[in-house]
Scaffold this motif. Structure first.
Motif, PDB file in Angstrom:
ATOM      1  N   LEU A 282      33.301 -65.688 -34.041  1.00 23.72           N
ATOM      2  CA  LEU A 282      33.247 -66.766 -33.058  1.00 23.72           C
ATOM      3  C   LEU A 282      32.037 -67.659 -33.295  1.00 23.72           C
ATOM      4  O   LEU A 282      32.163 -68.893 -33.356  1.00 23.72           O
ATOM      5  CB  LEU A 282      33.190 -66.179 -31.642  1.00 23.72           C
ATOM      6  N   TYR A 283      30.865 -67.044 -33.433  1.00 26.64           N
ATOM      7  CA  TYR A 283      29.644 -67.829 -33.600  1.00 26.64           C
ATOM      8  C   TYR A 283      29.593 -68.500 -34.976  1.00 26.64           C
ATOM      9  O   TYR A 283      29.058 -69.605 -35.119  1.00 26.64           O
ATOM     10  CB  TYR A 283      28.418 -66.950 -33.383  1.00 26.64           C
ATOM     11  N   THR A 284      30.141 -67.846 -35.974  1.00 25.28           N
ATOM     12  CA  THR A 284      30.205 -68.455 -37.304  1.00 25.28           C
ATOM     13  C   THR A 284      31.112 -69.675 -37.292  1.00 25.28           C
ATOM     14  O   THR A 284      30.770 -70.733 -37.840  1.00 25.28           O
ATOM     15  CB  THR A 284      30.727 -67.439 -38.331  1.00 25.28           C
ATOM     16  N   PHE A 285      32.262 -69.535 -36.668  1.00 24.00           N
ATOM     17  CA  PHE A 285      33.220 -70.635 -36.594  1.00 24.00           C
ATOM     18  C   PHE A 285      32.621 -71.816 -35.846  1.00 24.00           C
ATOM     19  O   PHE A 285      32.746 -72.972 -36.263  1.00 24.00           O
ATOM     20  CB  PHE A 285      34.497 -70.129 -35.918  1.00 24.00           C
ATOM     21  N   ARG A 286      31.951 -71.525 -34.722  1.00 26.35           N
ATOM     22  CA  ARG A 286      31.309 -72.606 -33.965  1.00 26.35           C
ATOM     23  C   ARG A 286      30.259 -73.318 -34.811  1.00 26.35           C
ATOM     24  O   ARG A 286      30.183 -74.548 -34.820  1.00 26.35           O
ATOM     25  CB  ARG A 286      30.657 -72.028 -32.709  1.00 26.35           C
ATOM     26  N   GLU A 287      29.454 -72.538 -35.524  1.00 25.56           N
ATOM     27  CA  GLU A 287      28.404 -73.134 -36.356  1.00 25.56           C
ATOM     28  C   GLU A 287      29.005 -74.027 -37.442  1.00 25.56           C
ATOM     29  O   GLU A 287      28.474 -75.111 -37.733  1.00 25.56           O
ATOM     30  CB  GLU A 287      27.563 -72.030 -36.979  1.00 25.56           C
ATOM     31  N   GLN A 288      30.116 -73.618 -38.026  1.00 26.79           N
ATOM     32  CA  GLN A 288      30.763 -74.422 -39.054  1.00 26.79           C
ATOM     33  C   GLN A 288      31.326 -75.724 -38.484  1.00 26.79           C
ATOM     34  O   GLN A 288      31.275 -76.770 -39.141  1.00 26.79           O
ATOM     35  CB  GLN A 288      31.881 -73.612 -39.729  1.00 26.79           C
ATOM     36  N   LEU A 289      31.847 -75.673 -37.272  1.00 33.60           N
ATOM     37  CA  LEU A 289      32.405 -76.882 -36.662  1.00 33.60           C
ATOM     38  C   LEU A 289      31.319 -77.891 -36.305  1.00 33.60           C
ATOM     39  O   LEU A 289      31.610 -79.090 -36.178  1.00 33.60           O
ATOM     40  CB  LEU A 289      33.206 -76.520 -35.407  1.00 33.60           C
TER      41      LEU A 289
ATOM     42  N   LYS B 221      26.969 -64.000 -46.507  1.00 32.26           N
ATOM     43  CA  LYS B 221      27.189 -65.305 -45.878  1.00 32.26           C
ATOM     44  C   LYS B 221      26.947 -66.453 -46.845  1.00 32.26           C
ATOM     45  O   LYS B 221      27.697 -67.431 -46.869  1.00 32.26           O
ATOM     46  CB  LYS B 221      26.296 -65.448 -44.650  1.00 32.26           C
ATOM     47  N   SER B 222      25.909 -66.354 -47.652  1.00 35.96           N
ATOM     48  CA  SER B 222      25.565 -67.444 -48.561  1.00 35.96           C
ATOM     49  C   SER B 222      26.547 -67.568 -49.725  1.00 35.96           C
ATOM     50  O   SER B 222      26.559 -68.586 -50.418  1.00 35.96           O
ATOM     51  CB  SER B 222      24.153 -67.245 -49.107  1.00 35.96           C
ATOM     52  N   GLU B 223      27.382 -66.564 -49.936  1.00 31.14           N
ATOM     53  CA  GLU B 223      28.305 -66.592 -51.067  1.00 31.14           C
ATOM     54  C   GLU B 223      29.644 -67.247 -50.735  1.00 31.14           C
ATOM     55  O   GLU B 223      30.434 -67.505 -51.631  1.00 31.14           O
ATOM     56  CB  GLU B 223      28.554 -65.154 -51.564  1.00 31.14           C
ATOM     57  N   TYR B 224      29.883 -67.503 -49.452  1.00 35.36           N
ATOM     58  CA  TYR B 224      31.173 -68.055 -49.033  1.00 35.36           C
ATOM     59  C   TYR B 224      30.970 -69.418 -48.379  1.00 35.36           C
ATOM     60  O   TYR B 224      30.127 -69.583 -47.489  1.00 35.36           O
ATOM     61  CB  TYR B 224      31.871 -67.112 -48.051  1.00 35.36           C
ATOM     62  N   LYS B 225      31.740 -70.402 -48.816  1.00 38.79           N
ATOM     63  CA  LYS B 225      31.684 -71.726 -48.206  1.00 38.79           C
ATOM     64  C   LYS B 225      32.325 -71.719 -46.823  1.00 38.79           C
ATOM     65  O   LYS B 225      31.970 -72.524 -45.965  1.00 38.79           O
ATOM     66  CB  LYS B 225      32.376 -72.752 -49.100  1.00 38.79           C
ATOM     67  N   ASN B 226      33.297 -70.827 -46.620  1.00 41.82           N
ATOM     68  CA  ASN B 226      33.929 -70.688 -45.315  1.00 41.82           C
ATOM     69  C   ASN B 226      33.825 -69.219 -44.906  1.00 41.82           C
ATOM     70  O   ASN B 226      34.749 -68.430 -45.106  1.00 41.82           O
ATOM     71  CB  ASN B 226      35.390 -71.139 -45.370  1.00 41.82           C
ATOM     72  N   PHE B 227      32.672 -68.875 -44.357  1.00 43.52           N
ATOM     73  CA  PHE B 227      32.394 -67.478 -44.026  1.00 43.52           C
ATOM     74  C   PHE B 227      33.296 -66.987 -42.898  1.00 43.52           C
ATOM     75  O   PHE B 227      33.621 -65.794 -42.841  1.00 43.52           O
ATOM     76  CB  PHE B 227      30.925 -67.332 -43.635  1.00 43.52           C
ATOM     77  N   ALA B 228      33.716 -67.882 -42.007  1.00 45.68           N
ATOM     78  CA  ALA B 228      34.603 -67.476 -40.917  1.00 45.68           C
ATOM     79  C   ALA B 228      35.934 -66.960 -41.459  1.00 45.68           C
ATOM     80  O   ALA B 228      36.483 -65.966 -40.952  1.00 45.68           O
ATOM     81  CB  ALA B 228      34.841 -68.655 -39.970  1.00 45.68           C
ATOM     82  N   THR B 229      36.443 -67.612 -42.489  1.00 46.72           N
ATOM     83  CA  THR B 229      37.691 -67.147 -43.112  1.00 46.72           C
ATOM     84  C   THR B 229      37.520 -65.768 -43.719  1.00 46.72           C
ATOM     85  O   THR B 229      38.403 -64.903 -43.608  1.00 46.72           O
ATOM     86  CB  THR B 229      38.134 -68.142 -44.191  1.00 46.72           C
ATOM     87  N   TYR B 230      36.380 -65.545 -44.346  1.00 49.48           N
ATOM     88  CA  TYR B 230      36.105 -64.239 -44.945  1.00 49.48           C
ATOM     89  C   TYR B 230      36.083 -63.143 -43.884  1.00 49.48           C
ATOM     90  O   TYR B 230      36.615 -62.045 -44.103  1.00 49.48           O
ATOM     91  CB  TYR B 230      34.768 -64.282 -45.689  1.00 49.48           C
ATOM     92  N   LEU B 231      35.476 -63.416 -42.738  1.00 49.75           N
ATOM     93  CA  LEU B 231      35.377 -62.394 -41.697  1.00 49.75           C
ATOM     94  C   LEU B 231      36.754 -61.977 -41.184  1.00 49.75           C
ATOM     95  O   LEU B 231      37.001 -60.784 -40.938  1.00 49.75           O
ATOM     96  CB  LEU B 231      34.518 -62.914 -40.541  1.00 49.75           C
TER      97      LEU B 231
END
Length: 342
Positions: A122-129, A181-191
């Motif tokens: 949730l927090y990762t997705f919000r940060e990306q948006l 986290k630093s290895e993925y451009k879309n970390f939310a998708t990875y989670l």
């Protein structure tokens, strides 16, 4: 999100104060030139100005309708995330093992890890948006862009948890996952993909049934769907051909407005010329407000006071999910400050 019942004068001036000053200067300048220099050659008939104003009203109305649709769709997406998150966590907690070889503590630890990872998502997705795009106001390379940067900093200063996503990730993810986290451009998708792997592992261990896995995977697919819908709004702007033309026509109308209005009021006498100034400012300001409301509302993830309150929604879900796991040390809900909720 603005939470006051009515928009107060501070919020209005914060949004359009600079525009109001510019309109006032322009309308006063035209009245001064007409009164002291009798420059009647610069006036134009009122009819074409009224026609332009009517056309602009339709165009701004269309733009505002589209902006509201984008804002409301963004809110519905996060409303769906709330409902699906509760369903997902309740199913994770409710599905019990049918394999006695799996220890109770091991199973509970796995369940908690899945729920914690969802909170981190949730927090990762919000940060990306919240990452600015080039068409959002906060990225504009002019004075107005700097004003919006200052507005964003003021919002951050008012909400201590606004930029604490890395802290939440440290809290809810293992050290190994956080380092990725630093290895993925879309970390939310990875989670979300990791969630699917853990659920599949539970099924292979006979901790849950095949049907349970299907139900949980359906929830994960919904999260992918919500993420894609929000990313579509974030990464595809309101068509600039509509937004830009509405802005240009609005400026054109406001430039012509005093040229047509001062001549009409001059028919009342010399005092009518000065009376035209407040009427001209009021009409022009109304059009500017309509334009700005739509212009800011079309980007619901821009980090300004018109956004969907993603931090508040994330905190609400976090509290609900922690209670499902039996946690008693719960964070406080996010409260609005100065009429704004983030």
């Amino acid at each position: 999100m603005i939470t006051t019942k009515y928009v107060n004068y501070k919020q209005v001036l914060n949004l359009s104060g600079a525009h109001l000053i510019l309109i006032s200067i322009w309308c006063t300048l035209i009245a001064v030139l007409f009164y002291f220099f009798n420059w009647q050659w610069m006036t134009i008939p009122w009819v074409p100005v009224a026609v332009i104003g009517t056309a602009e009203a339709f165009l701004v109305g269309f733009k505002n309708n589209q902006a509201y649709d984008r804002l409301w769709e963004a809110r519905k997406i996060w409303g769906g995330i709330v409902n699906s998150s509760r369903s997902f966590a309740s199913m994770v907690q409710a599905f019990d093992t049918k394999n006695e070889e799996i220890g109770v503590f091991d199973l509970e630890d796995r369940k908690k890890r899945i729920i914690y990872r969802h909170i981190a998502w949730l927090y990762t997705f919000r940060e990306q948006l919240l990452i600015p795009t080039e068409w959002e106001h906060i990225s504009t390379e002019n004075k107005l862009g700097r004003i919006n940067l200052r507005r964003n900093r003021l919002i951050k200063a008012g909400f201590p948890d606004y930029g604490r996503a890395p802290i939440f990730l440290h809290k809810y993810l293992s050290e190994e996952e956080y380092e990725l986290k630093s290895e993925y451009k879309n970390f939310a998708t990875y989670l979300v993909s990791q969630q699917a792997k853990d659920i599949n592992e539970l099924k292979n261990m006979n901790a849950i049934t095949d049907f349970n896995q299907v139900q949980l995977q359906t929830c994960l697919n919904e999260f992918y769907g919500f993420q894609g819908q929000a990313e579509r709004i974030k990464k595809f702007p309101s068509p600039r051909q509509f937004a830009s033309t509405a802005f240009v026509f609005n400026i054109l109308f406001i430039m012509l407005l005093p040229l047509g209005l001062v001549n009409e009021f001059a028919k009342l006498g010399d005092w009518g010329i000065w009376t035209s100034i407040p009427f001209c400012i009021t009409i022009g300001w109304i059009y500017i407000i309509m334009e700005l409301v739509g212009d800011y509302s079309e980007n619901p993830f821009a980090g300004l006071m018109f956004d969907v309150p993603m931090l508040s929604i994330c905190r609400t879900i976090e509290i609900d999910l922690l209670q499902m796991t039996g946690e008693t040390d719960l964070p406080d809900p996010i409260a609005s400050k100065n009429g704004v909720l983030v």
